[in-house]
Scaffold this motif. Sequence first.
Motif, PDB file in Angstrom:
ATOM      1  N   MET A  35       0.842  -1.198   0.000  1.00 53.77           N
ATOM      2  CA  MET A  35       0.000   0.000   0.000  1.00 53.77           C
ATOM      3  C   MET A  35       0.878   1.249   0.000  1.00 53.77           C
ATOM      4  N   THR A  36       0.648   2.154  -0.948  1.00 48.58           N
ATOM      5  CA  THR A  36       1.370   3.421  -0.994  1.00 48.58           C
ATOM      6  C   THR A  36       0.593   4.471  -0.229  1.00 48.58           C
ATOM      7  N   VAL A  37       1.232   5.113   0.714  1.00 49.88           N
ATOM      8  CA  VAL A  37       0.579   6.122   1.536  1.00 49.88           C
ATOM      9  C   VAL A  37       0.645   7.464   0.818  1.00 49.88           C
ATOM     10  N   THR A  38      -0.515   8.012   0.503  1.00 49.98           N
ATOM     11  CA  THR A  38      -0.572   9.292  -0.209  1.00 49.98           C
ATOM     12  C   THR A  38      -1.255  10.382   0.609  1.00 49.98           C
ATOM     13  N   SER A  39      -1.880  10.022   1.718  1.00 45.77           N
ATOM     14  CA  SER A  39      -2.516  11.006   2.589  1.00 45.77           C
ATOM     15  C   SER A  39      -2.587  10.436   3.996  1.00 45.77           C
ATOM     16  N   ILE A  40      -2.692  11.330   4.975  1.00 46.92           N
ATOM     17  CA  ILE A  40      -2.794  10.913   6.370  1.00 46.92           C
ATOM     18  C   ILE A  40      -3.833  11.763   7.084  1.00 46.92           C
ATOM     19  N   VAL A  41      -4.293  11.271   8.222  1.00 44.35           N
ATOM     20  CA  VAL A  41      -5.067  12.055   9.181  1.00 44.35           C
ATOM     21  C   VAL A  41      -4.128  12.313  10.350  1.00 44.35           C
ATOM     22  N   PRO A  42      -3.651  13.553  10.545  1.00 45.44           N
ATOM     23  CA  PRO A  42      -2.625  13.790  11.553  1.00 45.44           C
ATOM     24  C   PRO A  42      -2.971  13.267  12.944  1.00 45.44           C
ATOM     25  N   ALA A  43      -4.216  13.437  13.388  1.00 45.57           N
ATOM     26  CA  ALA A  43      -4.595  13.007  14.731  1.00 45.57           C
ATOM     27  C   ALA A  43      -4.486  11.501  14.917  1.00 45.57           C
ATOM     28  N   ARG A  44      -4.417  10.762  13.809  1.00 52.33           N
ATOM     29  CA  ARG A  44      -4.305   9.303  13.873  1.00 52.33           C
ATOM     30  C   ARG A  44      -2.932   8.817  13.412  1.00 52.33           C
TER      31      ARG A  44
ATOM     32  N   THR B  63       1.951   1.834   7.507  1.00 49.91           N
ATOM     33  CA  THR B  63       3.329   2.048   7.941  1.00 49.91           C
ATOM     34  C   THR B  63       4.185   2.694   6.855  1.00 49.91           C
ATOM     35  N   CYS B  64       4.869   3.766   7.251  1.00 48.17           N
ATOM     36  CA  CYS B  64       5.847   4.436   6.393  1.00 48.17           C
ATOM     37  C   CYS B  64       7.205   4.330   7.075  1.00 48.17           C
ATOM     38  N   VAL B  65       8.252   4.309   6.302  1.00 49.31           N
ATOM     39  CA  VAL B  65       9.593   4.401   6.860  1.00 49.31           C
ATOM     40  C   VAL B  65      10.231   5.675   6.311  1.00 49.31           C
ATOM     41  N   VAL B  66      10.711   6.515   7.214  1.00 53.17           N
ATOM     42  CA  VAL B  66      11.306   7.800   6.822  1.00 53.17           C
ATOM     43  C   VAL B  66      12.758   7.518   6.444  1.00 53.17           C
ATOM     44  N   SER B  67      13.006   7.406   5.152  1.00 49.87           N
ATOM     45  CA  SER B  67      14.262   6.834   4.667  1.00 49.87           C
ATOM     46  C   SER B  67      15.503   7.611   5.105  1.00 49.87           C
ATOM     47  N   ASP B  68      15.459   8.933   5.034  1.00 52.40           N
ATOM     48  CA  ASP B  68      16.629   9.711   5.471  1.00 52.40           C
ATOM     49  C   ASP B  68      16.518  10.128   6.931  1.00 52.40           C
ATOM     50  N   GLY B  69      15.509   9.611   7.613  1.00 50.37           N
ATOM     51  CA  GLY B  69      15.363   9.792   9.052  1.00 50.37           C
ATOM     52  C   GLY B  69      15.818   8.562   9.815  1.00 50.37           C
ATOM     53  N   CYS B  70      16.461   7.643   9.103  1.00 54.90           N
ATOM     54  CA  CYS B  70      17.023   6.428   9.693  1.00 54.90           C
ATOM     55  C   CYS B  70      18.496   6.353   9.316  1.00 54.90           C
ATOM     56  N   ALA B  71      19.235   5.564  10.053  1.00 52.07           N
ATOM     57  CA  ALA B  71      20.648   5.342   9.708  1.00 52.07           C
ATOM     58  C   ALA B  71      21.109   4.033  10.321  1.00 52.07           C
ATOM     59  N   ALA B  72      22.180   3.508   9.761  1.00 56.79           N
ATOM     60  CA  ALA B  72      22.841   2.317  10.286  1.00 56.79           C
ATOM     61  C   ALA B  72      24.323   2.634  10.401  1.00 56.79           C
ATOM     62  N   PHE B  73      25.098   1.658  10.836  1.00 59.23           N
ATOM     63  CA  PHE B  73      26.529   1.904  11.005  1.00 59.23           C
ATOM     64  C   PHE B  73      27.289   1.863   9.686  1.00 59.23           C
ATOM     65  N   SER B  74      26.607   1.477   8.592  1.00 59.40           N
ATOM     66  CA  SER B  74      27.178   1.650   7.258  1.00 59.40           C
ATOM     67  C   SER B  74      26.051   2.063   6.318  1.00 59.40           C
ATOM     68  N   ARG B  75      26.373   2.910   5.360  1.00 61.45           N
ATOM     69  CA  ARG B  75      25.350   3.388   4.428  1.00 61.45           C
ATOM     70  C   ARG B  75      24.839   2.268   3.533  1.00 61.45           C
ATOM     71  N   GLU B  76      25.707   1.342   3.198  1.00 59.70           N
ATOM     72  CA  GLU B  76      25.284   0.209   2.376  1.00 59.70           C
ATOM     73  C   GLU B  76      24.237  -0.623   3.101  1.00 59.70           C
ATOM     74  N   THR B  77      24.463  -0.877   4.378  1.00 57.18           N
ATOM     75  CA  THR B  77      23.497  -1.627   5.180  1.00 57.18           C
ATOM     76  C   THR B  77      22.182  -0.873   5.269  1.00 57.18           C
ATOM     77  N   HIS B  78      22.260   0.429   5.462  1.00 54.97           N
ATOM     78  CA  HIS B  78      21.059   1.261   5.523  1.00 54.97           C
ATOM     79  C   HIS B  78      20.247   1.167   4.232  1.00 54.97           C
TER      80      HIS B  78
ATOM     81  N   THR C  48       5.739   2.166   3.023  1.00 52.51           N
ATOM     82  CA  THR C  48       6.019   3.202   2.034  1.00 52.51           C
ATOM     83  C   THR C  48       7.238   3.988   2.480  1.00 52.51           C
ATOM     84  N   ALA C  49       8.258   4.039   1.656  1.00 55.32           N
ATOM     85  CA  ALA C  49       9.455   4.818   1.983  1.00 55.32           C
ATOM     86  C   ALA C  49       9.266   6.254   1.524  1.00 55.32           C
ATOM     87  N   MET C  50       9.612   7.198   2.393  1.00 57.37           N
ATOM     88  CA  MET C  50       9.550   8.617   2.031  1.00 57.37           C
ATOM     89  C   MET C  50      10.619   9.366   2.798  1.00 57.37           C
TER      90      MET C  50
END
Length: 204
Positions: A1-10, A163-178, A190-192
């Motif tokens: 599922m691609t997330v294109t909109s949200i309800v902030p309170a939820r 569920t979304c994953v904030v791609s540049d809001g995450c990090a690992a100990f190597s960029r390749e692993t990330h 959905t990655a954003m």
Amino acid sequence: MTVTSIVPARTGLLIVDLQNDFLHPDGAYARGGQANADIAALPSRLAPLADALRKAGGWVISTQFSLVPGKGGEPFLSPHLKQMRPFLRKGDFAPGSWGHQLVDVLKPADLTVEKVAYSAFYMTRMEWVLRKAGVDTLMVCGIVTNGGVASTVRDAHVRDFVTCVVSDGCAAFSRETHERAIGDLATVATAMSCAEAEALVRSA
């Protein structure tokens, strides 16, 4: 599922383990020579998204990796963690301590959940508090991408959270692993970017 909109309170920004003992120059990981520039950069990058979601009526949720103290305050350490991080000692990641807390840049969290393993859902009250808060959509960020973040995202997905994953809001100990972990999560989230997530909040 691609997330294109949200309800902030939820919607919740679920910040995985951005704690002083992991990130601060005076924290446990810096003391053990495990400081990492990509990880250290996350709080300032995520702060505008957290502020936007707060102002829109959403939730900021912090998970706190915890080393539970036993007799004499000595922490319970799983064998793999003791082998990987031999520098961990009494007082590190102790509940209620400075090192255990969310970094100042991202405070305050609306909800805080202690955890003892990778996933924020494993043996915690996370699902219970999210349901009580009416949260059904999660933007997950934090550390490390292939560990706590990935495990939390997958557990959220099987519990039917959007569920979304904030791609540049995450990090690992190597960029390749990330990068590999972000790619692997594409089937369940959905990655954003931080900017894209903030735009989604502001357009809601």
